[in-house]
Design an enzyme around this catalytic site. Structure first.
Site, mmCIF file in Angstrom:
data_model
loop_
_atom_site.group_PDB
_atom_site.id
_atom_site.type_symbol
_atom_site.label_atom_id
_atom_site.label_comp_id
_atom_site.label_asym_id
_atom_site.label_seq_id
_atom_site.Cartn_x
_atom_site.Cartn_y
_atom_site.Cartn_z
ATOM 1 N N HIS A 52 0.841 -1.199 0.000
ATOM 2 C CA HIS A 52 0.000 0.000 0.000
ATOM 3 C C HIS A 52 0.874 1.245 0.000
ATOM 4 O O HIS A 52 1.832 1.322 0.757
ATOM 5 C CB HIS A 52 -0.902 0.027 1.234
ATOM 6 C CG HIS A 52 -1.844 -1.118 1.300
ATOM 7 N ND1 HIS A 52 -2.056 -1.833 2.446
ATOM 8 C CD2 HIS A 52 -2.627 -1.680 0.349
ATOM 9 C CE1 HIS A 52 -2.939 -2.787 2.212
ATOM 10 N NE2 HIS A 52 -3.295 -2.719 0.939
ATOM 11 N N GLU A 121 -7.374 -1.118 -4.615
ATOM 12 C CA GLU A 121 -8.463 -0.329 -4.052
ATOM 13 C C GLU A 121 -8.159 1.138 -4.302
ATOM 14 O O GLU A 121 -7.006 1.537 -4.419
ATOM 15 C CB GLU A 121 -8.667 -0.627 -2.563
ATOM 16 C CG GLU A 121 -7.609 -0.080 -1.643
ATOM 17 C CD GLU A 121 -6.277 -0.799 -1.733
ATOM 18 O OE1 GLU A 121 -5.252 -0.098 -1.733
ATOM 19 O OE2 GLU A 121 -6.243 -2.027 -1.796
#
Length: 188
Positions: A52, A121
């Site tokens: 991430h 995402e």
């Protein structure tokens, strides 16, 4: 090593056991490498690093680059299976870059790597400025990305023209795996 759309099993297709997450949102790379070493000593199965750019919440405060952590963990361990969980090869990471990172990791930890791939995402992938498409489009993109990564790991020069990606005469020179071995493991 194994390539798939998620976390793979252990060496030679055996079940991996209980795994250990190296969470970049919560800890810095030196701590995560130490955790991987201790996880191996404790008998954990795979250790995977989150990929991430940004932590889920600001108070977590970290977002180290996972491929550096994985390389250092590979050098500090001897048995634990390591890999990404989960890398999104759609926006921040181009499939060619992911293929190169995975081939490099496999050289550091031969036969004990996996590549977890997913559609990402918005929190982490929107930062490139690309529009955030619907799930079906992202799944199509992931299919093309996986095709590119598999082809590059065959050791050949790859030219690819898809709906979402173009690759022009790319080749991964840093690998020691045969296409047959990669193809066999690609479905695990």
């Amino acid at each position: 090593g194994a390539l798939g759309a998620g976390c793979a099993g252990g060496p030679a297709g055996r079940p991996a056991g209980v795994g250990f997450v190296l969470s970049h949102e919560q800890f810095r790379t030196p701590q995560l490498v130490s955790f991987a070493e201790r996880a191996e000593q404790a008998g954990f199965g795979p250790a995977w690093a989150s990929d991430h750019l940004q932590p889920w919440q600001d108070n977590q405060g970290h977002s180290m680059f996972p491929w550096i952590t994985l390389a250092l963990a590979a050098r500090g361990t001897r048995r634990v299976v390591i890999g990404s969980g989960v890398t999104c090869p759609l926006y921040r990471h181009h499939p060619v870059d992911v293929a190169q990172a995975f081939a490099s990791l496999e050289l550091l930890a031969p036969g004990r790597t996996f590549l977890g791939l997913g559609t990402g995402e918005a929190l982490n992938e929107h930062v490139t400025g690309a529009p955030w498409p619907a799930a079906d489009v992202r799944l199509d993109m992931l299919g093309e990305a996986l095709e590119i990564i598999r082809e590059l790991h065959g050791g050949r020069e790859v030219t690819f023209r898809g709906e979402h990606y173009t690759v022009d005469h790319a080749r991964i020179h840093t690998h020691d795996r045969s296409e047959e071995r990669f193809s066999r493991n690609a479905e695990t």
